[in-house]
Scaffold this motif. Sequence first.
Motif, short mmCIF file in Angstrom:
data_model
loop_
_atom_site.label_atom_id
_atom_site.label_comp_id
_atom_site.label_asym_id
_atom_site.label_seq_id
_atom_site.Cartn_x
_atom_site.Cartn_y
_atom_site.Cartn_z
N GLU A 59 38.24 42.59 41.27
CA GLU A 59 37.28 42.59 40.17
C GLU A 59 37.41 41.25 39.46
N VAL A 60 36.29 40.54 39.32
CA VAL A 60 36.31 39.24 38.65
C VAL A 60 35.24 39.24 37.56
N HIS A 61 35.64 38.94 36.35
CA HIS A 61 34.70 38.92 35.20
C HIS A 61 33.85 40.20 35.17
N GLY A 62 34.45 41.35 35.46
CA GLY A 62 33.75 42.63 35.34
C GLY A 62 32.92 43.05 36.54
N ASN A 63 32.85 42.22 37.59
CA ASN A 63 32.11 42.61 38.80
C ASN A 63 33.05 42.66 40.00
N LEU A 64 32.61 43.38 41.05
CA LEU A 64 33.43 43.53 42.25
C LEU A 64 32.98 42.52 43.30
N TYR A 65 33.97 41.91 43.95
CA TYR A 65 33.69 40.92 45.00
C TYR A 65 34.61 41.19 46.17
N GLY A 66 34.11 41.07 47.41
CA GLY A 66 34.99 41.29 48.55
C GLY A 66 34.58 40.51 49.79
N THR A 67 35.57 40.27 50.64
CA THR A 67 35.36 39.59 51.93
C THR A 67 35.36 40.65 53.02
N SER A 68 34.22 40.83 53.69
CA SER A 68 34.16 41.90 54.69
C SER A 68 34.81 41.46 56.00
N ARG A 69 35.44 42.42 56.66
CA ARG A 69 36.04 42.14 57.97
C ARG A 69 34.96 41.69 58.95
N ALA A 70 33.82 42.44 58.92
CA ALA A 70 32.75 42.16 59.88
C ALA A 70 32.28 40.72 59.78
N GLY A 71 32.31 40.16 58.54
CA GLY A 71 31.79 38.81 58.33
C GLY A 71 32.60 37.72 59.00
N ILE A 72 33.92 37.89 59.12
CA ILE A 72 34.72 36.75 59.60
C ILE A 72 35.59 37.02 60.81
N GLU A 73 35.81 38.32 61.13
CA GLU A 73 36.81 38.62 62.17
C GLU A 73 36.41 38.04 63.53
N SER A 74 35.11 38.22 63.90
CA SER A 74 34.72 37.79 65.24
C SER A 74 34.77 36.27 65.35
N ARG A 75 34.41 35.60 64.25
CA ARG A 75 34.46 34.14 64.24
C ARG A 75 35.89 33.63 64.44
N LEU A 76 36.82 34.23 63.68
CA LEU A 76 38.23 33.81 63.80
C LEU A 76 38.78 34.13 65.18
N GLN A 77 38.38 35.31 65.69
CA GLN A 77 38.84 35.71 67.03
C GLN A 77 38.36 34.72 68.08
N PHE A 93 41.55 33.82 42.71
CA PHE A 93 42.96 33.71 43.07
C PHE A 93 43.56 35.05 43.52
N GLN A 94 43.06 36.17 42.97
CA GLN A 94 43.60 37.48 43.37
C GLN A 94 43.32 37.73 44.85
N GLY A 95 42.08 37.41 45.25
CA GLY A 95 41.70 37.57 46.66
C GLY A 95 42.49 36.62 47.54
N ALA A 96 42.69 35.39 47.06
CA ALA A 96 43.42 34.39 47.84
C ALA A 96 44.83 34.89 48.15
N LEU A 97 45.47 35.47 47.15
CA LEU A 97 46.86 35.93 47.36
C LEU A 97 46.88 37.12 48.32
N GLN A 98 45.86 37.98 48.28
CA GLN A 98 45.79 39.09 49.25
C GLN A 98 45.62 38.56 50.67
N ILE A 99 44.78 37.52 50.82
CA ILE A 99 44.54 36.95 52.15
C ILE A 99 45.83 36.35 52.72
N LYS A 100 46.62 35.71 51.86
CA LYS A 100 47.87 35.09 52.34
C LYS A 100 48.84 36.18 52.85
N GLN A 101 48.80 37.36 52.23
CA GLN A 101 49.65 38.47 52.70
C GLN A 101 49.24 38.92 54.10
N LEU A 102 47.92 38.90 54.35
CA LEU A 102 47.39 39.39 55.64
C LEU A 102 47.47 38.33 56.73
#
Length: 206
Positions: A75-93, A104-113
């Motif tokens: 949640e950023v400034h009262g709204n929800l934001y997310g990175t979908s698996r479908a959007g990037i997984e096939s490209r990275l694969q 920054f909250q999302g960035a730290l989650q991505i570094k964990q994954l």
Amino acid sequence: MEYPGNLFVVAAPSGAGKSSLVKALLELDARLAVSISHTSRAPRGQEQHGREYWFITPEEFRAMAERGDFFEWAEVHGNLYGTSRAGIESRLQGGEDVVLEIDFQGALQIKQLFAHAVLIFILPPSWDELRLRLARRGDTEPEVIAKRMNNARLEVAQAQHFDYIVVNAVFDTAVFDLKTIVHAQRLKYAAQRRNRSAVFQALDLP
Ligand SMILES: Nc1nc2c(ncn2[C@@H]2O[C@H](COP(=O)(O)OP(=O)(O)O)[C@@H](O)[C@H]2O)c(=O)[nH]1
Ligand SMILES: Nc1ncnc2c1ncn2[C@@H]1O[C@H](COP(=O)(O)OP(=O)(O)O)[C@@H](O)[C@H]1O
């Protein structure tokens, strides 16, 4: 998780120049693509569904989060934001590189994954300059500016967790810094994966 493609995550306090820098970087580098996030906030101005964001309702967002459709969300400034698996997984694969423009909250989650994700934090050269950029962009309400400046102080305190900090003083210098980080990471990751042809490709050698 490990994929052959590189993952670059760019975060910044609002107004520091993140969107302008990422746009310039993409124009210089055809091998990079930016991920389009989902958000529950309403579109503004000229924004289009599927171009700046996938605009969905808070209910749709929650349902996607519960199904595990996101790599990260926040949640950023009262709204929800997310990175979908479908959007990037096939490209990275497929070994292609992806840039995430997220908070920054999302960035730290991505570094964990993704241990190999490279986290880049963009800083303005000064608080005064940040305020000027917000005002110049059209955020002229004093309360809006005050709220963003307060948030900026909280966000900048997270910069220590990032792999690199780029100061966006002179625009072209900051774009060059980003390009250098991308280039160096491509070489390092290809070498780690013992992928000689990818090292040659990153060096633009035949
Ligand atoms: N965690 C996370 N943050 C995001 C995502 N997409 C955008 N953001 C962040 O949400 C914040 C607000 O973005 P936005 O509404 O476009 O712009 P602003 O209100 O002009 O700063 C920015 O810090 C974005 O980087 C996402 O998929 N995940
Ligand atoms: N290096 C720079 N010098 C001066 N102005 C800049 C610079 N980088 C970006 N800007 C301007 O600052 C404002 C905020 O940039 P923007 O890319 O929208 O920021 P963000 O995506 O971080 O919120 C825009 O008007 C942009 O043109």
